[in-house]
Design an enzyme around this catalytic site. Structure first.
Site, mmCIF file in Angstrom:
data_model
loop_
_atom_site.group_PDB
_atom_site.id
_atom_site.type_symbol
_atom_site.label_atom_id
_atom_site.label_comp_id
_atom_site.label_asym_id
_atom_site.label_seq_id
_atom_site.Cartn_x
_atom_site.Cartn_y
_atom_site.Cartn_z
ATOM 1 N N HIS A 99 -5.192 -1.436 -5.058
ATOM 2 C CA HIS A 99 -5.683 -0.328 -4.237
ATOM 3 C C HIS A 99 -6.545 0.573 -5.095
ATOM 4 C CE1 HIS A 99 -2.277 -1.825 -1.885
ATOM 5 N NE2 HIS A 99 -3.072 -1.550 -0.873
ATOM 6 N N CYS A 149 0.789 -1.237 0.000
ATOM 7 C CA CYS A 149 0.000 0.000 0.000
ATOM 8 C C CYS A 149 0.822 1.290 0.000
ATOM 9 C CB CYS A 149 -1.046 -0.008 1.106
ATOM 10 S SG CYS A 149 -0.594 -0.920 2.584
ATOM 11 N N ARG A 208 6.874 -11.103 5.319
ATOM 12 C CA ARG A 208 6.491 -10.789 6.699
ATOM 13 C C ARG A 208 7.147 -11.812 7.602
ATOM 14 N NH1 ARG A 208 -0.006 -9.754 5.768
ATOM 15 N NH2 ARG A 208 0.293 -8.177 4.160
ATOM 16 N N ASP A 267 -2.590 -7.991 -5.211
ATOM 17 C CA ASP A 267 -2.988 -6.818 -4.449
ATOM 18 C C ASP A 267 -3.545 -5.738 -5.365
ATOM 19 O OD1 ASP A 267 -3.354 -5.405 -2.182
ATOM 20 O OD2 ASP A 267 -1.249 -4.941 -1.811
ATOM 21 N N LYS A 279 -13.943 -3.707 7.060
ATOM 22 C CA LYS A 279 -13.479 -4.583 5.991
ATOM 23 C C LYS A 279 -14.410 -5.756 5.769
ATOM 24 C CE LYS A 279 -10.644 -7.487 8.983
ATOM 25 N NZ LYS A 279 -9.443 -8.287 9.098
ATOM 26 N N HIS A 314 -7.977 -1.198 0.174
ATOM 27 C CA HIS A 314 -7.032 -2.296 -0.047
ATOM 28 C C HIS A 314 -7.871 -3.496 -0.426
ATOM 29 C CE1 HIS A 314 -4.071 -0.197 2.705
ATOM 30 N NE2 HIS A 314 -5.212 0.276 3.158
ATOM 31 N N GLN A 355 0.881 -11.186 -3.224
ATOM 32 C CA GLN A 355 -0.544 -10.888 -3.191
ATOM 33 C C GLN A 355 -1.019 -10.487 -4.576
ATOM 34 O OE1 GLN A 355 -0.214 -7.704 -0.253
ATOM 35 N NE2 GLN A 355 -1.426 -8.958 1.149
#
Length: 643
Positions: free
Chosen positions: A392, A341, A370, A390, A472, A518, A388
Site C-alpha cells: 500500500h 489494507c 476468503r 501486497d 484501477k 492498493h 498476496q
RNA sequence: GCUCAUAUAGCUCAGCGGUAGAGCACUUGCUUGGUAAGUAAGAGGUCACCGGUUCAAGUCCGGUUAUGAGCUCCA
C-alpha cells in the site's frame, strides 16, 4: 457504380447488384467459395444489394471473418434446428460465436445429458446434408414479435421487445423447412458451405448472464474449414491440457489439495521451494523500489472490519472465528483477514505523518483467507487461502501519476524476468455507485491513464468497472488454455484512509487525508505460480527449478564420484539430488526428464577418469561432456541470473 | 452459489447387481546396464461419506462432501 476491391482494382456494376453478382463477375472459383461480403467494412449477406460506390471484399472460409460467419450459421441455423427437431418445444435463447467456435443457449423441457451431444451432432449432419439455401426476410417489430409469439419463443420475443430498433428485423429461413431464427446476420447463403465441426461441451448459463435469472442449457461447439483444421485444433487442446498446472503439480510433486481444506494449498517440498525463491526475488525487487516490508495479524477483531466497511460489504466472503465459549474468558468475534489494507492503515496511523514522509510504501506478503463460492475454485488459480505480494502506497493526489509509472516499471521488470514478455492492461474507470467527488475521480483516472501512455503501453478501457473507492489498473496473464487471470493490480483508494482516519500534516500545517494505493505485482503467489507453471509447461528456468541438477550414476562403480560431484554442486549453492539406484541410465533419464529437472548429469567410467560430467538439458536430446570445474562455474553463473 | 458431470490401489483408468482388476509406481531377487521404460516375484483397496432398494450394492436410487467443465463473482 464503382466497386473497389481490396487489391485496389475497380469494377463497374449495376446499382443493386449483390455480393454474389460481384463474385460471379470476378470468377467462377470465387463465385463458388463466396459466403458473404464486407461493404465499406460492414458485413452483409451475399444476397444484399449494393446501391452505391463502395469498397467491397468477398468473404470466404479462408479468412477468420468467414469462419466466424460459418460458425454463426452452424449454431443459429443448424444446431438450433437440430435441437428443436429432436426435442420439440425447446426454447431458443441466444447463439453467438466465440473464439474458435460457438454456443447456443436453450431452455429444454427436460434436461439433456452429454450423451445427447452425439445424437444432436448426427441430426446436425443430416440438416447440413440437405444443403438448404438460407434466405432472409425483413420484418417490422410488431410482425417479428408475432412470428415468435406464435412459435412460443419467449426469449426471442424479449430480445425484439427490448431492442430499440423499430423495423428491419432479420429473420432467416431455410428453403426446406419452417425453422426460423432471428439474427443480425450475415449467414452463409447455403448449408453446403459448412465445414467440419464438433459439439464439445454442455454447461449451464444464466439468461443474460445474470445469476438472478433462470439457468439455461448451453451447448458449446467448435467448427473449422475442414477436418484437417478441426483435428489440428482438437490436438492443440490436448497439448494445452498437458500444461495444466494441476496435472504438472501432481507429476512434479509441487502441491496438493484435499477435502478437509478445500481451496487451501498443501505445498510439497518442491512447490514450496519455488514459492520461497519467488518470494526472495520479489523481496529484493521491492526493496530496490523503496518499499518497507511489514507484517500484520491474521486474525483481527470485527471492530476493525466494521470500521473499514468490510463487515458490511464483504462479510459473506470472510471466515469468521469465535473462541470456544468454555475456555474463553472474553467473548469477541474475529475474522481471518481477507485483505491486508485495514491493517496497513493501522501501521500508517502509528505516529504523526508529515507530507515529507510521502509517498510511504508498505509491503507485506500477506496471508489472506476468503470464503469463495464453491464453484469458483480452480487449482492454484482461485483458492480460499492465499498470499498476496501486497503493498500500500500512501501518497498525495499529485503523486498518483509518478507512483503509477514507478509501479508499472517494477511490474514489467518482474514479469519480464519471470518469462512474461506480454500482458494485458485494463484500465477501469468510475462505476455508477462510488465515493468521492467527480473532480478527484477525474484527477485519478487521468493520472493512471497518463502514466500508461507515457510508458507507451497498450491498454484496454473498462468503463465503469472500477472499484467504488477509486479507479484501477489490472494486469492480466493468460493460462495454458487461454483463460485470463488477473495477477497484478493497482487501485487508487479515496475511501479507506478517511474511514480509518489516516492523516498527514501538509505544508500548510493542516491535516490532510492521504490517497491510498492498493497494489500487487504477482497478485497472489498461488495464482502466479499456477500461471508460471503453465507458461513454462513445467520447465522452469534454472534458478526457479526446485531440483536443478540430478546427478545419476551409470554403474555402481562410479557412485563415489557421483557423490563427490553432488557435494561440489551443493557447495556452489545448487539444489541437486543424487540418483544411485540400481537402474539403467535411460530409465533414470526418462524419470528425471518427466519431472522437468533442468539438468541431468549422467556419470560413468569415462567421466570419473577425466574428472568431467556429461550434461543433458531438459528439452534437448543431446548431451555435452565438460570438465567438472567448468560445469560448476557455468552453473553458478546461470544460477545467479534470475530470468 | 447455480447447471451438468465425476469420485475404484500412490498415479492413470477398466469393471456397472452375484468372491475387487490392469498398466505404471512401490518392496525383494537377478541384472552393472552410456542418455526417455532390463527382468521375475511380492505387497497394496471398508470401491469418497451417510442412508435407501434388494436374498445380494463399486455396480441401482436419494442425500452430503470434494473435484471437473461452464455461468455468476474475484487475486
Amino acid at each position: 457504380m464503382n466497386i473497389t476491391l481490396p487489391d485496389g482494382s475497380v469494377r463497374d456494376l449495376k446499382p443493386g447488384s449483390t455480393g454474389q453478382d460481384l463474385a460471379n463477375d470476378i470468377g467462377p472459383g470465387l463465385a463458388k467459395a463466396a459466403i458473404a461480403v464486407s461493404v465499406n467494412g460492414i458485413q452483409k449477406d451475399l444476397s444484399d444489394p449494393i446501391n452505391e460506390d463502395s469498397e467491397v471484399s468477398i468473404i470466404t472460409l479462408d479468412s477468420e471473418d468467414g469462419l466466424e460467419i460459418m460458425r454463426h450459421t452452424l449454431t443459429a441455423q443448424v444446431l438450433a434446428r437440430a435441437v428443436q427437431n429432436l426435442y420439440p418445444g425447446t426454447k431458443l435463447a441466444i447463439g453467438p460465436t466465440i473464439k474458435d467456435g460457438f454456443y447456443y443457449d436453450f431452455e429444454f423441457k427436460k434436461p439433456i445429458s452429454p450423451d445427447d451431444l452425439e445424437r444432436i451432432e448426427k441430426e446436425m449432419a443430416k440438416i447440413i446434408n440437405s444443403k438448404s439455401s438460407i434466405t432472409k426476410k425483413l420484418y417490422s417489430k410488431k410482425d417479428a414479435i408475432a412470428v415468435f409469439k406464435s412459435k412460443k419463443e419467449t426469449y426471442k420475443e424479449l430480445i425484439i421487445e427490448e431492442s430499440d430498433q423499430s423495423d428491419d428485423f432479420q429473420l432467416y429461413y431455410q428453403d426446406d423447412n419452417e425453422f426460423v431464427d432471428l439474427c443480425r446476420g450475415p449467414h452463409l447463403p447455403s448449408l453446403k458451405h459448412i465445414g467440419s465441426f464438433k459439439l464439445t461441451k454442455l454447461a449451464g448459463a444464466y439468461w443474460k448472464g445474470d445469476s438472478k435469472n433462470k439457468m439455461l442449457t448451453r451447448i458449446y461447439g467448435t467448427a473449422w474449414k475442414n477436418d484437417k483444421d478441426l483435428n489440428a485444433y482438437l490436438h492443440s487442446l490436448e497439448e494445452a491440457e498437458k500444461r495444466d498446472h494441476r496435472k504438472l503439480g501432481k507429476e512434479m510433486s509441487l502441491f496438493h489439495f484435499q477435502e478437509e481444506a478445500p481451496g487451501m494449498v498443501f505445498w510439497h517440498p518442491n512447490g514450496w521451494t519455488i514459492y520461497r525463491l519467488l518470494e526472495d526475488f520479489i523481496r529484493e525487487k521491492l526493496s530496490d523500489y523503496g518499499y518497507q516490508e511489514i507484517r500484520t495479524p491474521q486474525v483481527v477483531d470485527r471492530k476493525l472490519w466494521e470500521a473499514s466497511g468490510h463487515w458490511d460489504k464483504y462479510r459473506e466472503n470472510m471466515f469468521i472465528t469465535e473462541i470456544d465459549e468454555e475456555h474463553a474468558n472474553e467473548k469477541r468475534t474475529n475474522a481471518l483477514k481477507p485483505m491486508n489494507c485495514p491493517c496497513h492503515v493501522q501501521v500508517y496511523n502509528q505516529g504523526l505523518k508529515s507530507y515529507r514522509d510521502l509517498p510511504l510504501r508498505f509491503a507485506e506478503f500477506g496471508s489472506c483467507h476468503r470464503y469463495e463460492a464453491s464453484g469458483t475454485m480452480h487449482g492454484l488459480m482461485r483458492v480460499r487461502g492465499f498470499t498476496q505480494d501486497d503493498g500500500h502506497i500512501f501518497c498525495t493526489e499529485e503523486q498518483i501519476e509518478s507512483e503509477t509509472k514507478l509501479f508499472i516499471e517494477l511490474l514489467s521488470n518482474i514479469y519480464k524476468d519471470l518469462g512474461f514478455d506480454s500482458f494485458d492492461i485494463k484500465l477501469s474507470t468510475r462505476p455508477e455507485v462510488r465515493v468521492g467527488s467527480d473532480e478527484v475521480w477525474d484527477k485519478a483516472e487521468q493520472a493512471l491513464e497518463s502514466a500508461i501512455k507515457k510508458l507507451d503501453l497498450p491498454y484496454t478501457l473498462e468503463e465503469g468497472d472500477g472499484a467504488f473507492y477509486g479507479p484501477k489498473l489490472d494486469f492480466v496473464l493468460t493460462d495454458a488454455i487461454g483463460r485470463e487471470w488477473q495477477c497484478g493490480t493497482f487501485q487508487a483508494d479515496f475511501n479507506l484512509p478517511e474511514r480509518l482516519e489516516a492523516e498527514y500534516v501538509g505544508e500548510d500545517g493542516k491535516k490532510h487525508i492521504p490517497v491510498m494505493i492498493h497494489r500487487a505485482v504477482l497478485g497472489s503467489f498461488e495464482r502466479f505460480i499456477g500461471v508460471l507453471i503453465e507458461n513454462y509447461s513445467g520447465k522452469l528456468p534454472f534458478w526457479l527449478a526446485p531440483v536443478q541438477v540430478v546427478v545419476a550414476s551409470i554403474t555402481s562403480d562410479v557412485d563415489d564420484y557421483a557423490e563427490k560431484v553432488a557435494l561440489a554442486l551443493e557447495e556452489k549453492g545448487i539444489r541437486c539430488s543424487l540418483d544411485l539406484r540400481n537402474e539403467k541410465i535411460s530409465y533414470k533419464v526418462r524419470e528425471h526428464s518427466s519431472t522437468k529437472t533442468p539438468v541431468i548429469m549422467a556419470l560413468g567410467k569415462r567421466e570419473q577418469e577425466s574428472n568431467s560430467v556429461s550434461v543433458r538439458r531438459i528439452g534437448s536430446n543431446n548431451n555435452e561432456s565438460i570438465s567438472l570445474e567448468q560445469a560448476l562455474k557455468d552453473l553458478s553463473i546461470e544460477n545467479s541470473k534470475r530470468h
